[in-house]
Scaffold this motif. Structure first.
Motif, PDB file in Angstrom:
ATOM      1  N   LEU A  65     -20.901  20.021  14.292  1.00 19.84           N
ATOM      2  CA  LEU A  65     -21.691  21.465  14.521  1.00 19.84           C
ATOM      3  C   LEU A  65     -22.642  21.195  12.804  1.00 19.84           C
ATOM      4  O   LEU A  65     -21.572  21.282  11.622  1.00 19.84           O
ATOM      5  N   SER A  66     -23.307  22.309  12.700  1.00 21.86           N
ATOM      6  CA  SER A  66     -23.843  22.850  11.525  1.00 21.86           C
ATOM      7  C   SER A  66     -23.097  24.051  11.695  1.00 21.86           C
ATOM      8  O   SER A  66     -22.696  24.751  12.739  1.00 21.86           O
ATOM      9  N   PRO A  67     -22.655  24.875  10.194  1.00 22.95           N
ATOM     10  CA  PRO A  67     -22.799  23.959   8.882  1.00 22.95           C
ATOM     11  C   PRO A  67     -21.874  22.530   8.779  1.00 22.95           C
ATOM     12  O   PRO A  67     -20.699  22.469   9.899  1.00 22.95           O
ATOM     13  N   GLN A  68     -22.783  21.916   8.051  1.00 18.35           N
ATOM     14  CA  GLN A  68     -21.429  20.515   7.814  1.00 18.35           C
ATOM     15  C   GLN A  68     -20.049  20.978   6.483  1.00 18.35           C
ATOM     16  O   GLN A  68     -20.817  21.996   5.903  1.00 18.35           O
ATOM     17  N   ILE A  69     -19.517  20.703   7.015  1.00 14.94           N
ATOM     18  CA  ILE A  69     -17.794  21.280   5.531  1.00 14.94           C
ATOM     19  C   ILE A  69     -17.761  19.552   4.843  1.00 14.94           C
ATOM     20  O   ILE A  69     -17.763  18.963   5.148  1.00 14.94           O
ATOM     21  N   PRO A  70     -17.667  20.203   3.756  1.00 12.31           N
ATOM     22  CA  PRO A  70     -17.716  19.463   2.789  1.00 12.31           C
ATOM     23  C   PRO A  70     -16.833  18.077   3.053  1.00 12.31           C
ATOM     24  O   PRO A  70     -16.008  18.988   3.622  1.00 12.31           O
ATOM     25  N   SER A  71     -16.639  17.455   2.171  1.00  7.93           N
ATOM     26  CA  SER A  71     -15.405  16.293   2.340  1.00  7.93           C
ATOM     27  C   SER A  71     -14.857  16.809   1.712  1.00  7.93           C
ATOM     28  O   SER A  71     -13.195  16.053   2.107  1.00  7.93           O
ATOM     29  N   SER A  72     -14.958  17.306   0.444  1.00  7.74           N
ATOM     30  CA  SER A  72     -13.782  17.554  -0.146  1.00  7.74           C
ATOM     31  C   SER A  72     -13.387  19.218  -0.309  1.00  7.74           C
ATOM     32  O   SER A  72     -12.664  19.764  -0.901  1.00  7.74           O
ATOM     33  N   THR A  73     -13.289  19.803   1.437  1.00  2.86           N
ATOM     34  CA  THR A  73     -12.272  20.713   0.587  1.00  2.86           C
ATOM     35  C   THR A  73     -10.849  20.604   1.247  1.00  2.86           C
ATOM     36  O   THR A  73      -9.987  19.985   0.959  1.00  2.86           O
ATOM     37  N   TRP A  74      -9.876  22.130   0.946  1.00  4.43           N
ATOM     38  CA  TRP A  74      -8.277  21.849   0.925  1.00  4.43           C
ATOM     39  C   TRP A  74      -8.233  22.147   2.722  1.00  4.43           C
ATOM     40  O   TRP A  74      -9.107  23.191   3.720  1.00  4.43           O
ATOM     41  N   SER A  75      -7.861  21.425   3.680  1.00  2.94           N
ATOM     42  CA  SER A  75      -7.890  21.015   4.790  1.00  2.94           C
ATOM     43  C   SER A  75      -6.557  21.337   5.850  1.00  2.94           C
ATOM     44  O   SER A  75      -5.068  20.309   4.616  1.00  2.94           O
ATOM     45  N   ARG A  76      -6.361  21.524   6.670  1.00  4.78           N
ATOM     46  CA  ARG A  76      -4.840  22.026   7.333  1.00  4.78           C
ATOM     47  C   ARG A  76      -4.977  22.182   8.841  1.00  4.78           C
ATOM     48  O   ARG A  76      -5.416  23.241   9.479  1.00  4.78           O
ATOM     49  N   PRO A  77      -4.406  21.839   9.975  1.00  2.00           N
ATOM     50  CA  PRO A  77      -4.326  22.257  10.687  1.00  2.00           C
ATOM     51  C   PRO A  77      -3.649  23.731  11.148  1.00  2.00           C
ATOM     52  O   PRO A  77      -2.778  23.960  10.458  1.00  2.00           O
ATOM     53  N   ILE A  78      -4.636  24.380  12.243  1.00  2.00           N
ATOM     54  CA  ILE A  78      -4.313  25.756  11.903  1.00  2.00           C
ATOM     55  C   ILE A  78      -3.222  25.543  12.978  1.00  2.00           C
ATOM     56  O   ILE A  78      -2.856  25.469  13.388  1.00  2.00           O
ATOM     57  N   GLY A  79      -2.311  27.051  12.020  1.00  2.00           N
ATOM     58  CA  GLY A  79      -1.408  27.543  12.571  1.00  2.00           C
ATOM     59  C   GLY A  79      -0.328  26.291  12.046  1.00  2.00           C
ATOM     60  O   GLY A  79       0.968  26.646  12.395  1.00  2.00           O
ATOM     61  N   LEU A  80      -0.630  25.188  11.539  1.00  2.00           N
ATOM     62  CA  LEU A  80       1.017  24.884  11.129  1.00  2.00           C
ATOM     63  C   LEU A  80       1.656  24.799  10.560  1.00  2.00           C
ATOM     64  O   LEU A  80       1.010  25.009   8.421  1.00  2.00           O
ATOM     65  N   GLY A  81       3.159  24.695   9.788  1.00  2.00           N
ATOM     66  CA  GLY A  81       3.160  25.030   8.748  1.00  2.00           C
ATOM     67  C   GLY A  81       4.745  23.965   7.928  1.00  2.00           C
ATOM     68  O   GLY A  81       3.663  23.418   7.775  1.00  2.00           O
ATOM     69  N   TRP A  82       5.485  24.759   6.931  1.00  2.00           N
ATOM     70  CA  TRP A  82       5.223  23.788   6.391  1.00  2.00           C
ATOM     71  C   TRP A  82       7.349  23.821   7.062  1.00  2.00           C
ATOM     72  O   TRP A  82       8.029  24.039   7.055  1.00  2.00           O
ATOM     73  N   GLU A  83       7.821  21.627   6.253  1.00  2.00           N
ATOM     74  CA  GLU A  83       9.296  21.548   6.863  1.00  2.00           C
ATOM     75  C   GLU A  83       9.723  22.297   5.767  1.00  2.00           C
ATOM     76  O   GLU A  83      10.744  22.922   5.639  1.00  2.00           O
ATOM     77  N   ASN A  84       9.351  22.111   3.871  1.00  2.00           N
ATOM     78  CA  ASN A  84       9.559  22.284   3.264  1.00  2.00           C
ATOM     79  C   ASN A  84       9.261  22.871   1.914  1.00  2.00           C
ATOM     80  O   ASN A  84       9.149  22.861   0.561  1.00  2.00           O
ATOM     81  N   PRO A  85       9.105  24.245   2.051  1.00  2.00           N
ATOM     82  CA  PRO A  85       7.840  24.195   1.126  1.00  2.00           C
ATOM     83  C   PRO A  85       8.160  25.095   0.098  1.00  2.00           C
ATOM     84  O   PRO A  85       9.351  25.223   0.183  1.00  2.00           O
ATOM     85  N   TYR A  86       7.905  24.778  -1.363  1.00  2.00           N
ATOM     86  CA  TYR A  86       7.865  25.663  -2.265  1.00  2.00           C
ATOM     87  C   TYR A  86       8.619  26.803  -2.529  1.00  2.00           C
ATOM     88  O   TYR A  86       8.387  27.527  -1.132  1.00  2.00           O
ATOM     89  N   THR A  87       9.676  27.421  -2.658  1.00  2.00           N
ATOM     90  CA  THR A  87      10.079  28.923  -3.019  1.00  2.00           C
ATOM     91  C   THR A  87      10.415  29.322  -4.217  1.00  2.00           C
ATOM     92  O   THR A  87      10.425  28.255  -5.414  1.00  2.00           O
TER      93      THR A  87
END
Length: 946
Positions: free
Chosen positions: A6-28
């Protein structure tokens, strides 16, 4: 279901992550007493100094920096978007957050399904234009995308500050994108300050049947919540030696709240306020001057009866099950059109809602904007110390202007979008820059909004107001000068008037004296007897511009971790930044130099008093007395000595500019009594600096150069290779000053730093030889570090000859028997590092990449901003490939391990971090500065520096 782009076009250089997906082992977090809100952070919304709001890729609004300099991290479930959809006889409705409220509220609502599965890849770089990616990005790094296994992909979150997008997929029949942004525009000193966020929805019907949609925006009345209930809170020393005070927001205190429907022929909104007294149940423009926390929230959208229907409910219960909204919205996308201004009683909370319903024909696309605005005009520091925010110069100061701000946004948001795109597009179009770099370059600007930012209203002395950003939330004081030596490049390049305003504040502070005494926290962490020092010595450059609980810009030098009056880098940092800001903004602002001149003379003269052996270079004292404030340097040091030589050259250059403009207007000997005598006239001080330089240059080279690199100092006997040993050389070349060391030596030293602190250090980590540090407090870390030093001293001869693999085992066995725990780096908590995931360059290690002391703190940390500064130096010296390797390693740790939009000062090999939301990391713009200068010049400067 189709999912057309769709418009608007999203730049190819964004930080991208699936909605709601967490991390298995993030920094603490490294130390338990420090801040760790977890990884659910998204791009912040709001203008500079206006207060900001964060929304994570779950969809929840959870970060609230509304009170100047204060941090609240807590989802407010009633603040949310929801979508109703009907296609034929099928209907569905979701609140667009993947996490239901933990307190059980809004139980009747249906929450958006998040992406399920375990992450198996890396961050995405914008999936909306696969063909563009395939043609423009050939390597695997630039093509990396986050993948899920056995998962349902329900959408993607993208961020490229100051814009972010939610792309909803595989749930609705329609295709939906929500773009959210605030008007952050370089060199714009009006709209950039606005307290507003725009949410532009783009809805497309890819099916062959009509689809009816309703988008609902709900918001809770939180007026008065974000102010400290403890006006005179006591200052204490935290376990890490930092001064802290308690902050107690008034969350949930809603007595007196009311919501009002407002609008005109083209717009509709809900304004949320609070009664101001028995005689004024509804505030008016004539209400007396507001206090901190007084003001309004507003949500708004357009009216267009020919295209859509608009529904509202001004007073629903956000703490109940939410059925008062959901009952009608989930059935047909409508609301009951209730306009109720009843004032909330004690214990009651209220919220408002607006819904826009419309029908899309097959193939049709429509855009629906919503606006969130707020008006909290007063910043209060200590009780009674109040400033108006910058945006009040354009909207008034009575706290009744949220609707006016919302109307302005609805009128101008498309222009704002265009201005942001015009700024970003030339950088995004650069084919020589990888997407991960463009992504991080823009997203690291988040801190200019998120960093407890202050921007005061303008006055005659400060025509664009005063400005300040916190060092970080854990170290809650403003514009730490040693940190901004690296982290201020973004402000300089994008908002130079604000950058100069900060340095003017330092220039005003340098002559001041504050005789109050404080306990020095560093010695507290060692368990030593109390050390005290006066707060601010006249002539000393203050470490910072103060803290939110006192009087920012006036009561400086807030930190008491060290006695910063003794620091050997701060005066040099000030002089170098003044000349940098003059030179890189066109070299025409002589008035700025003149305003800073007296402070330059006074602070360099003060620093020279620490040259105890009169060899031309102030000595480090053996206590941590520079930006690496856990790291003891003794005698002449590579770091501080180099900054000193560069600062003297900068002072000479500044003096010559002022000579050409008639001097500073003051005679010799005015304004001070320190030894050596204070000389203010440019010509005379130039001669003084030249005299000091004639000694300093030869001493620096003679005492520190060992043929491969510059020794960390002349007094400790350490053979550590310090990553930032030649920061002064970087600044000298940046400012086109004479090199502080021979070019060949600088080049050799930089190759040694890259090979030792980055390549060999990460090889050492990959070997598993380094035990991960898992100290839960600074006291434990200090005890371990001192134990390591004692063992080093006791076995100096044997350890000096030990093999890389043998000695560290001895140290680990000895330390394991003490009261703290050492954990091997291969434990489940520690995914870092592997041979394929370097974490960046260590601050300082032995020539073989091993630690001098395996329990050291600062030497073994990877400092994000220092790494970016080192990378900028590498670019400057023609080592671009090496620069990008280091930069990419650090960027990956931030954006793949749950540190996005809370970039820390330091990360460790044990998967821990320290000091999130840190100012220095904005130094990635120093890399871009050097890349831009390289592109402009067509080549790196030649070997003579010309």
């Amino acid at each position: 279901m189709q999912n057309q782009r769709l418009s608007p076009q999203i730049p190819s250089s964004t930080w991208s992550r699936p909605i709601g997906l967490g991390w298995e082992n993030p920094y603490t977090v490294r130390y338990a007493s420090n801040l760790d809100d977890g990884p659910w952070h998204g791009m912040p919304l709001g203008g500079f100094g206006a207060g900001c709001i964060g929304r994570s890729h779950r969809g929840d609004f959870n970060l609230w920096h509304i009170d100047a300099g204060e941090h609240v991290f807590q989802p407010i479930p009633a603040c949310q978007f929801s979508v109703f959809e009907q296609s034929g006889d099928q209907t569905q409705a979701y609140a667009l957050c993947t996490a239901a409220p933990e307190d059980g509220s809004l139980g009747s609502w249906r929450w958006y399904p998040g992406n399920r599965g375990v992450e198996s890849g890396e961050w995405g770089v914008g999936e909306e234009d696969a063909e563009m990616q395939d043609t423009q990005h050939s390597d695997s790094t630039q093509n990396s995308k986050l993948k899920t296994q056995n998962s349902l992909r329900t959408g993607e979150y993208h961020a490229l500050y100051p814009r972010s997008w939610f792309v909803y997929e595989n749930v609705f029949q329609s295709s939906l994108i929500c773009e959210q942004f605030s008007p952050i525009v370089p060199d714009n000193y009006q709209e950039t300050s606005y307290p507003v966020a725009v949410f532009q929805w783009t809805a497309h019907n890819p099916t062959d049947k009509p689809i009816t949609l309703s988008i609902m925006f709900t918001w809770q009345n939180m007026v008065g919540w974000f102010t400290n209930a403890l006006k005179s809170s006591e200052i204490k020393i935290r376990d890490d030696g930092s001064p802290v005070y308690e902050y107690q927001p008034r969350l949930g205190e809603s007595k007196g709240h009311f919501n009002s429907l407002i609008g005109d022929e083209q717009r509709i909104g809900i304004v949320m306020g609070k009664e101001s007294g028995e005689d004024a149940p509804h505030p008016t423009p004539h209400t007396p001057q507001p206090s901190e926390g007084d003001g309004q929230w507003s949500i708004a959208t357009f009216l267009n009866p020919n295209l859509c229907e608009v529904f509202y409910h001004t007073r629903w219960n956000p703490t109940g099950d939410g059925v008062d909204l959901w009952q009608s919205f989930a059935v047909d996308g409508s609301l009951p059109d209730i306009d109720d201004e009843t004032i909330a009683a004690a214990g009651e909370q209220i919220a408002g809602a607006i819904a826009v319903r419309f029908t899309l024909k097959p193939g049709q696309t429509r855009q629906i904007p919503f606006v969130l605005s707020w008006d909290f005009p007063v910043m209060e520091f200590a009780q009674g110390v109040e400033y108006f925010r910058r945006y009040t110069d354009f909207f008034g100061r009575n706290g009744q202007n949220a609707w006016s701000i919302a109307r302005t946004a609805l009128k101008h948001f498309r222009t704002w979008q265009e201005k942001i795109q015009t700024w970003q597009q030339p950088i995004l179009n650069r084919e020589d820059l990888p997407d991960w770099f463009k992504m991080a370059l823009f997203n690291e600007l988040y801190n200019l909004t998120d960093g407890g930012t202050l921007w005061s209203a303008a006055d005659e002395r400060d025509p664009v107001g005063q400005f300040a950003v916190l060092e970080c939330i854990d170290y809650r004081w403003y514009e730490s000068l040693d940190v901004r030596l690296y982290g201020s490049f973004a402000l300089l390049m994008l908002f130079p008037k604000l950058e100069k305003a900060v340095l003017r504040s330092f220039a005003r502070a340098i002559p001041t004296q504050d005789d109050r005494t404080r306990i020095i926290g560093y010695y507290y962490t060692l368990g030593a007897d109390s050390h005290t020092a006066i707060r601010k010595v006249a002539g000393a450059t203050p470490h910072d511009l103060g803290a939110p609980n006192e009087h920012v810009w006036e009561k400086t030098n807030y930190t008491s971790y060290q006695d910063c009056n003794l620091w050997k880098d701060l005066p040099c940092d000030f002089v170098l930044q003044v000349y940098r800001d003059y030179l890189l903004t066109g070299a025409t602002d002589g008035e700025f130099l003149a305003e800073c001149w007296d402070a330059i003379v006074q602070t360099l003269t003060y620093l020279k008093t620490f040259d105890l052996d009169h060899d031309g270079i102030p000595e480090n004292s053996g206590a941590p007395d520079q930006t690496f404030d856990d790291w003891k340097l003794q005698g002449v040091s590579a770091y501080c000595g180099g900054l000193w030589i560069a600062a003297l050259e900068a002072a000479i250059a500044i003096g010559r500019v002022l000579e050409g403009e008639g001097g500073s207007g003051k005679g010799e000997g005015e304004g001070g009594s320190q030894e050596p005598e204070l000389i203010l006239h440019p010509s005379s001080f130039i001669l003084q600096c030249q005299s000091w330089l004639s000694q300093a240059r030869s001493i620096y080279q003679e005492k520190l150069w060992n043929g491969q690199y510059y020794r960390i100092d002349s007094g400790s006997g350490s053979d550590v290779v310090m990553a930032d040993q030649l920061c002064g050389q970087f600044y000298a070349r940046l400012l086109k000053l004479p090199d502080i060391v021979p070019f060949d030596c600088a080049e050799t030293a930089l190759h040694t730093v890259y090979d030792t602190c980055f390549v060999k250090f990460n090889e050492y980590l990959a070997s598993g030889a380094l035990k991960a540090q898992t100290f839960t407090s600074v006291q434990e870390a200090r005890a371990a570090e001192e134990a390591g030093k004692a063992e080093e001293a006791g076995k100096a001869e044997g350890r000096g000859q030990r093999a890389e693999s043998g000695g560290d085992g001895e140290a680990g066995d000895s330390i394991h028997n003490s009261k703290f725990k050492i954990q091997n780096s291969s434990t489940p908590h520690t995914p870092h590092p592997t041979p394929h995931t370097p974490i960046g360059a260590a601050n300082g290690v032995k020539p073989d990449g091993s630690p001098e002391n395996p329990n050291a703190t600062h030497p073994l940390e990877v400092w994000t901003g220092i790494n970016f500064g080192l990378a900028a130096f590498l670019v400057q010296m023609g080592m671009r490939d090496e620069a990008m390797q280091i930069t990419e390693a650090v960027v990956r740790q931030i954006y793949e391990q749950g540190l996005q939009f809370r970039t820390p000062e330091a990360i460790t090999a044990g998967g821990t971090f320290r000091a999130c939301h840190y100012l220095r990391a904005t130094a990635i713009w120093a890399i871009y500065q050097m890349l831009s200068m390289e592109e402009l010049d067509g080549t790196v400067r030649n070997r003579t520096g010309e």
